[in-house]
Design an enzyme around this catalytic site. Structure first.
Site, PDB file in Angstrom:
ATOM      1  N   ARG A  61      41.828  47.176  36.225  1.00 25.60           N
ATOM      2  CA  ARG A  61      41.754  46.264  36.621  1.00 25.60           C
ATOM      3  C   ARG A  61      42.514  44.024  35.756  1.00 25.60           C
ATOM      4  O   ARG A  61      42.511  43.566  36.780  1.00 25.60           O
ATOM      5  CB  ARG A  61      40.741  45.726  37.627  1.00 25.60           C
ATOM      6  CG  ARG A  61      40.485  46.878  38.772  1.00 25.60           C
ATOM      7  CD  ARG A  61      38.820  46.893  38.470  1.00 25.60           C
ATOM      8  NE  ARG A  61      37.539  47.560  38.274  1.00 25.60           N
ATOM      9  CZ  ARG A  61      35.994  47.806  38.263  1.00 25.60           C
ATOM     10  NH1 ARG A  61      36.033  47.094  38.513  1.00 25.60           N
ATOM     11  NH2 ARG A  61      36.002  48.701  37.220  1.00 25.60           N
ATOM     12  N   ASN A  94      63.358  18.879   2.402  1.00 24.27           N
ATOM     13  CA  ASN A  94      62.932  19.731   0.908  1.00 24.27           C
ATOM     14  C   ASN A  94      64.010  21.403   1.557  1.00 24.27           C
ATOM     15  O   ASN A  94      63.047  21.581   0.362  1.00 24.27           O
ATOM     16  CB  ASN A  94      61.699  20.299   1.502  1.00 24.27           C
ATOM     17  CG  ASN A  94      61.441  20.442   3.335  1.00 24.27           C
ATOM     18  OD1 ASN A  94      61.663  19.937   4.253  1.00 24.27           O
ATOM     19  ND2 ASN A  94      60.345  21.335   3.128  1.00 24.27           N
TER      20      ASN A  94
HETATM   21  C1  UD1 Z   1      29.170  49.483  35.651  1.00 26.50           C
HETATM   22  C2  UD1 Z   1      27.239  50.303  36.022  1.00 26.50           C
HETATM   23  C3  UD1 Z   1      27.341  49.417  37.204  1.00 26.50           C
HETATM   24  C4  UD1 Z   1      26.482  47.918  36.707  1.00 26.50           C
HETATM   25  C5  UD1 Z   1      27.974  47.200  36.038  1.00 26.50           C
HETATM   26  C6  UD1 Z   1      27.449  46.060  34.820  1.00 26.50           C
HETATM   27  C7  UD1 Z   1      27.528  52.904  35.712  1.00 26.50           C
HETATM   28  C8  UD1 Z   1      28.585  54.186  36.393  1.00 26.50           C
HETATM   29  N1  UD1 Z   1      27.873  51.497  36.503  1.00 26.50           N
HETATM   30  O1  UD1 Z   1      29.663  49.461  36.692  1.00 26.50           O
HETATM   31  O2  UD1 Z   1      25.437  50.284  37.597  1.00 26.50           O
HETATM   32  O3  UD1 Z   1      26.543  47.116  37.777  1.00 26.50           O
HETATM   33  O4  UD1 Z   1      28.236  47.920  34.880  1.00 26.50           O
HETATM   34  O5  UD1 Z   1      28.411  45.307  34.384  1.00 26.50           O
HETATM   35  O6  UD1 Z   1      27.401  52.865  34.642  1.00 26.50           O
HETATM   36  N2  UD1 Z   1      33.598  52.859  29.585  1.00 26.50           N
HETATM   37  C9  UD1 Z   1      33.992  53.630  28.632  1.00 26.50           C
HETATM   38  N3  UD1 Z   1      33.597  55.018  29.050  1.00 26.50           N
HETATM   39  C10 UD1 Z   1      33.934  55.609  30.069  1.00 26.50           C
HETATM   40  C11 UD1 Z   1      33.683  54.799  30.998  1.00 26.50           C
HETATM   41  C12 UD1 Z   1      33.568  53.071  30.993  1.00 26.50           C
HETATM   42  O7  UD1 Z   1      32.947  53.038  27.639  1.00 26.50           O
HETATM   43  O8  UD1 Z   1      33.825  56.529  30.764  1.00 26.50           O
HETATM   44  C13 UD1 Z   1      32.707  51.390  29.142  1.00 26.50           C
HETATM   45  C14 UD1 Z   1      33.596  50.473  30.206  1.00 26.50           C
HETATM   46  O9  UD1 Z   1      34.128  50.342  29.030  1.00 26.50           O
HETATM   47  C15 UD1 Z   1      32.903  49.680  30.153  1.00 26.50           C
HETATM   48  C16 UD1 Z   1      30.767  50.304  30.190  1.00 26.50           C
HETATM   49  O10 UD1 Z   1      31.851  51.160  29.523  1.00 26.50           O
HETATM   50  O11 UD1 Z   1      33.071  48.552  28.947  1.00 26.50           O
HETATM   51  C17 UD1 Z   1      31.419  49.930  31.709  1.00 26.50           C
HETATM   52  O12 UD1 Z   1      32.069  50.509  32.775  1.00 26.50           O
HETATM   53  P1  UD1 Z   1      32.855  50.005  33.780  1.00 26.50           P
HETATM   54  O13 UD1 Z   1      33.400  51.299  34.058  1.00 26.50           O
HETATM   55  O14 UD1 Z   1      33.463  48.412  33.975  1.00 26.50           O
HETATM   56  O15 UD1 Z   1      31.881  50.239  34.949  1.00 26.50           O
HETATM   57  P2  UD1 Z   1      30.867  49.472  36.138  1.00 26.50           P
HETATM   58  O16 UD1 Z   1      32.045  50.191  37.397  1.00 26.50           O
HETATM   59  O17 UD1 Z   1      31.795  47.585  35.964  1.00 26.50           O
HETATM   60 CA    CA Z   2      32.738  46.753  34.657  1.00 33.03          CA
END
Ligand code: UD1
Ligand code: CA
Length: 455
Positions: free
Chosen positions: A15, A384
């Protein structure tokens, strides 16, 4: 308790619409992940493990610190899958605190409070109540108030979507239990991912008590998924920095128009006008006054220095009571003793200027040593650069350089010398003498301007 902090940082951040991995997007001049690492370290854990994947080389290269360990997640199959990659590196008797690399505003104090409130091997969840919970996982509780699980927004029913208590992404879980549970997750959900949040439901189903701690300040939980949230986080971070400075006794003309992208050390009674941007490592002595719209990077200003409006400086060291600007440009290696004055439209680079000297208007001083109590006239330029190499200019104490002088380096002006205005100096100008190097002025009387021919 023995604690491992796991930071989830493998996601791409679609995003953001960026070529840069999300956790390397800058917040207050540093990668998002740098802020989360700082917070993790402040808790004094036994280990900090980062799960990385998207943009793997760039992310790892940004943090060469030896105290960090890294777990590679080759495919980003979800947050649960991400934590699973870290588990082999975590001793079974540790508790695991999970932080998200894209949630950099969580404060160490809040986490320490949560850790302090829980006995070892507890199940803890940092939650928040948000006026607008859109985008976050919602905390589902039973009639008795016990946590039953976390439901992601895209899997939530309308009644679940209405819940205003959200999952911040911060969880505390026992490593041994995680080992048994993560492997059993499925990806049967709207995003086809292995959700870490499902472990909360599994713990609930096993009757394990889940302790929730509500973040005192909802701004701490902001997860950064897009540029709008990044901009919001930037303002929150800047407001925090501004507050710290206000508490230390700095006057900020407007805390909402202040930007720090690095580290700022301040003395007593510093004043900072609107629109100042500080980068890298900056030190301001007692009583320093920074005028409006300053850019100040990697600079140290002594007590009582005044910077007038619209100055840009990088790599400057100034002694006490210098006066700079308005509209000065100071580049790396500009070094001033006390009471030096640098006026408007003056550029200084790699030059030492001794006490009490003045360069007040429209000059370029580069690769130069200027002695004490020197006056450099308006429009003076140290030439310079010969097109291939840089050469030095040396100007002794008490020299007076008239306006519009070209000092063609390498060249030396002896102490106490005077250089006539408009001179082009190519050879040594001796001490205590007047040197003038310009065409003599002549006047032709009886001369007439050419008249237009009429033919
Ligand atoms: C996640 C949570 C959600 C919470 C929110 C808070 C889950 C399923 N959902 O959602 O409940 O409210 O964070 O901000 O956990 N990442 C990895 N590997 C992956 C997927 C993600 O390392 O395979 C990391 C991303 O880089 C990121 C973090 O995990 O730093 C969160 O992932 P993101 O996809 O942003 O989750 P959200 O949809 O925001
Ligand atoms: Ca997130």
């Amino acid at each position: 308790m023995a604690l491992t902090v796991v930071i989830l940082a493998a996601g791409q951040g679609k995003r953001m619409n960026s070529d840069r991995p999300k956790v390397l997007q800058p917040l207050a001049g540093r990668p998002l992940l740098a802020h989360v690492i700082d917070t993790a370290r402040a808790l004094g854990p036994q280990a900090v493990n980062i799960v990385y994947g998207h943009g793997a080389e760039a992310v790892k290269a940004a943090f060469p610190d030896p105290d960090l360990s890294w777990s590679h997640q080759a495919q980003q199959l979800g947050t649960g899958h991400a934590v699973l990659q870290a588990l082999p590196a975590i001793p079974a008797d540790h508790d695991v605190l999970i932080l998200c690399g894209d949630a950099p505003l969580v404060q160490a104090d809040s986490l320490a409070a949560m850790l302090g409130a829980l006995p070892p091997h507890s199940f803890g969840l940092l939650t928040a109540r948000l006026a607008d919970p859109t985008g976050y996982g919602r905390i589902v509780r039973d009639d008795g108030g016990a946590v039953r699980g976390v439901v992601e927004e895209r899997d939530a029913s309308p009644s679940e979507s209405a819940i205003d208590e959200i999952n911040t992404g911060v969880m505390l879980l026992p490593a041994a239990w995680l080992g048994k549970t993560l492997a059993a997750l499925d990806n049967d959900n709207a995003q086809g991912e292995y959700y870490l949040t499902d472990v909360i439901g599994l713990a609930g189903a096993q009757g394990l008590p889940i302790v929730t701690v509500e973040a005192a300040d909802p701004s701490e939980v902001l997860g950064i998924n897009d540029r709008t949230q990044l901009a919001m986080a930037e303002r929150i971070m800047q407001r925090r920095y501004a507050q710290t400075l206000l508490d230390r006794g700095v006057t900020l003309a407007d805390p909402d128009r202040f930007d720090l992208r690095g580290r700022l050390e301040v003395g007593r009674d510093v004043f900072i006008d609107v629109g100042a941007v500080f980068e890298g490592s900056v030190e301001l002595g007692d009583g320093v006054h920074i005028g409006p719209n300053a850019f100040i990077a990697n600079t140290k200003l002594g007590d009582g220095c005044v910077v007038h409006a619209h100055c840009a400086m990088d790599g400057v060291v100034a002694g006490p009571d210098c006066e700079i600007g308005p509209f000065a440009r100071l580049r790396p290696g500009a070094s001033f003793a006390e009471r030096v004055k640098i006026g408007n439209f003056v550029e200084v680079k790699a030059s030492e200027i001794e006490a009490g000297s003045k360069v007040n208007h429209l000059s370029y001083i580069g690769d130069t040593r200027v002695g004490r109590d020197v006056n450099i006239g308006a429009g003076t330029i140290t030439c310079n650069y010969d097109g291939a190499n840089k050469h030095r200019t040396t100007i002794g104490d008490q020299v007076f350089v008239g306006s519009g002088v070209m000092l063609v380096a390498p060249v030396t002006v002896g102490a106490g010398a005077t250089i006539g205005a408009g001179s082009t100096i190519t050879k040594e100008a001796p001490a205590e003498a007047l040197t003038v190097a310009r065409a003599r002025q002549t006047t032709l009387t009886g001369w007439h301007r050419p008249a237009k021919r009429r033919d």
